[in-house]
Design an enzyme around this catalytic site. Sequence first.
Site, PDB file in Angstrom:
ATOM      1  N   THR A  12       0.822  -1.215   0.000  1.00 37.02           N
ATOM      2  CA  THR A  12       0.000   0.000   0.000  1.00 37.02           C
ATOM      3  C   THR A  12       0.859   1.271   0.000  1.00 37.02           C
ATOM      4  O   THR A  12       0.636   2.180  -0.800  1.00 37.02           O
ATOM      5  CB  THR A  12      -0.897   0.018   1.265  1.00 37.02           C
ATOM      6  OG1 THR A  12      -1.601  -1.211   1.310  1.00 37.02           O
ATOM      7  CG2 THR A  12      -1.866   1.161   1.254  1.00 37.02           C
ATOM      8  N   GLY A  14       4.170   1.471  -0.606  1.00 38.35           N
ATOM      9  CA  GLY A  14       5.109   1.466  -1.725  1.00 38.35           C
ATOM     10  C   GLY A  14       4.497   2.011  -3.002  1.00 38.35           C
ATOM     11  O   GLY A  14       5.047   2.891  -3.657  1.00 38.35           O
ATOM     12  N   ASN A  98      10.033  -8.142  11.023  1.00 34.63           N
ATOM     13  CA  ASN A  98      10.402  -7.023  10.160  1.00 34.63           C
ATOM     14  C   ASN A  98      11.903  -6.714  10.212  1.00 34.63           C
ATOM     15  O   ASN A  98      12.506  -6.340   9.208  1.00 34.63           O
ATOM     16  CB  ASN A  98       9.584  -5.777  10.520  1.00 34.63           C
ATOM     17  CG  ASN A  98       8.162  -5.888  10.001  1.00 34.63           C
ATOM     18  OD1 ASN A  98       7.821  -6.851   9.308  1.00 34.63           O
ATOM     19  ND2 ASN A  98       7.318  -4.927  10.329  1.00 34.63           N
ATOM     20  N   VAL A 121      10.691   2.967   6.352  1.00 27.37           N
ATOM     21  CA  VAL A 121       9.289   3.249   6.695  1.00 27.37           C
ATOM     22  C   VAL A 121       8.727   2.125   7.570  1.00 27.37           C
ATOM     23  O   VAL A 121       7.864   2.336   8.422  1.00 27.37           O
ATOM     24  CB  VAL A 121       8.441   3.410   5.416  1.00 27.37           C
ATOM     25  CG1 VAL A 121       6.976   3.619   5.749  1.00 27.37           C
ATOM     26  CG2 VAL A 121       8.952   4.578   4.593  1.00 27.37           C
ATOM     27  N   THR A 122       9.242   0.920   7.356  1.00 23.01           N
ATOM     28  CA  THR A 122       8.752  -0.269   8.064  1.00 23.01           C
ATOM     29  C   THR A 122       8.746  -0.062   9.579  1.00 23.01           C
ATOM     30  O   THR A 122       9.713   0.438  10.146  1.00 23.01           O
ATOM     31  CB  THR A 122       9.681  -1.460   7.707  1.00 23.01           C
ATOM     32  OG1 THR A 122       9.774  -1.547   6.290  1.00 23.01           O
ATOM     33  CG2 THR A 122       9.162  -2.752   8.291  1.00 23.01           C
ATOM     34  N   ARG A 154      -0.035  15.282  11.265  1.00 23.36           N
ATOM     35  CA  ARG A 154      -1.343  15.009  11.886  1.00 23.36           C
ATOM     36  C   ARG A 154      -1.657  16.074  12.940  1.00 23.36           C
ATOM     37  O   ARG A 154      -2.780  16.582  13.004  1.00 23.36           O
ATOM     38  CB  ARG A 154      -1.335  13.608  12.519  1.00 23.36           C
ATOM     39  CG  ARG A 154      -1.377  12.519  11.472  1.00 23.36           C
ATOM     40  CD  ARG A 154      -1.154  11.137  12.051  1.00 23.36           C
ATOM     41  NE  ARG A 154      -1.370  10.115  11.022  1.00 23.36           N
ATOM     42  CZ  ARG A 154      -0.918   8.875  11.081  1.00 23.36           C
ATOM     43  NH1 ARG A 154      -0.204   8.474  12.112  1.00 23.36           N
ATOM     44  NH2 ARG A 154      -1.164   8.023  10.114  1.00 23.36           N
ATOM     45  N   HIS A 178       8.003   6.916  17.043  1.00 22.14           N
ATOM     46  CA  HIS A 178       6.801   6.872  16.193  1.00 22.14           C
ATOM     47  C   HIS A 178       5.962   5.734  16.767  1.00 22.14           C
ATOM     48  O   HIS A 178       6.060   4.593  16.325  1.00 22.14           O
ATOM     49  CB  HIS A 178       7.186   6.609  14.738  1.00 22.14           C
ATOM     50  CG  HIS A 178       5.982   6.456  13.831  1.00 22.14           C
ATOM     51  ND1 HIS A 178       5.013   7.407  13.713  1.00 22.14           N
ATOM     52  CD2 HIS A 178       5.602   5.430  13.022  1.00 22.14           C
ATOM     53  CE1 HIS A 178       4.091   6.988  12.864  1.00 22.14           C
ATOM     54  NE2 HIS A 178       4.421   5.787  12.438  1.00 22.14           N
TER      55      HIS A 178
END
Length: 316
Positions: A12, A14, A98, A121-122, A154, A178
């Site tokens: 999604t 990527g 991961n 990003v993972t 956000r 994060h």
Amino acid sequence: MVKITIIGASGTIGKNVAFKLAKEDQIHEIVLFSRKTSNERVKGEIRDMYDALSADNIDVTLTPSYDYEDIRGSEIVLITSGTPRKQGMSRLDLAVPNAKIIEEYARNIAVYAPDCIILIVTNPVDVMTTIALEASGFDKSRVIGLGNHLDSLRLKTMLAKHYNINSGEIHTRVIGEHGDHMVPLLSSTTIGGIPLKYFVEDSDLDIHDLVKSVKSAGNKIISKKGATEYGPAYAISNLIATIVNDSHKILSVSTYLEGEVEGVYDVSLGVPVILCKRGVQTIVPVKMAEDEKLDFFEAARAVKRCTYKIKDVLEL
Ligand code: NAP
């Protein structure tokens, strides 16, 4: 002209990033790298993207690949591969599987694109940033993670909506993890140049509610539509455009700390950095209010604990 590689391109995030970056003037080639089993799907995505880009007269090369030779010459390699977070799952639950994925990709990136900047990003992204740093052997200025920039966007949106003000008037920042230990830096938030604490004197803004909403924003989206996509894709695109254009913007990225911010060391966390063509030019030694500082230290402890556990499992 710039070449970028996106690893995990069928996913999604990527594919959304690929489509967004395809419209950046300076980028002439994007390698959509995936596992071999996803290559046909990626080819389909590319055909669909070309149709859309043609409507805007955009000429860019989109290369489907599972061959590392194709990533040679990339200025930035983005890694989005991993198991997505399901509702109720913490980012830390994803850490072991991961980390194995990130370790393998980072080692190969170091061989085939030794001069690139790696953007992780993972999730859990702060832990993965340290894993990628160690597995690649790169200088820390060239291994960064996305996380708090998205959280900052956000927070900016929530403040803009609350006051019905153009979001360009809001300068705010989230740092730390994060995840559950993110630290919204309200002490350095300004609206139209006015510090938040003066701006909100007569307002009904509930700061605790606001902070809670920022922390749960990702989960809320996942509970409604199964994944986050546009927000992360645009946040990633901000970071990549800043690097490619050598813009020297101050953005929050996850970076390995060695005492630059409040003496915190041996852990990757989101902090403000000056971002340029070479990656992190400078980590900004931001000053915080006392409660923010304590939360930042807590974030460092939590992420460090998880990073050490993962490094033990991976024998890094
Ligand atoms: P997704 O749609 O499930 O895509 C993940 C991709 O990872 C898959 O399409 C696949 O790509 C690859 N993959 C899956 N299992 C794999 C394995 N065992 N080995 C190697 N590659 C594998 O997930 P997504 O929504 O794009 O999210 C991707 C990651 O970004 C997740 O970890 C998510 O939590 C994280 N995320 C981070 C942020 C942030 O701000 N840092 C924001 C949103 C999401 P290929 O088959 O194409 O290789």
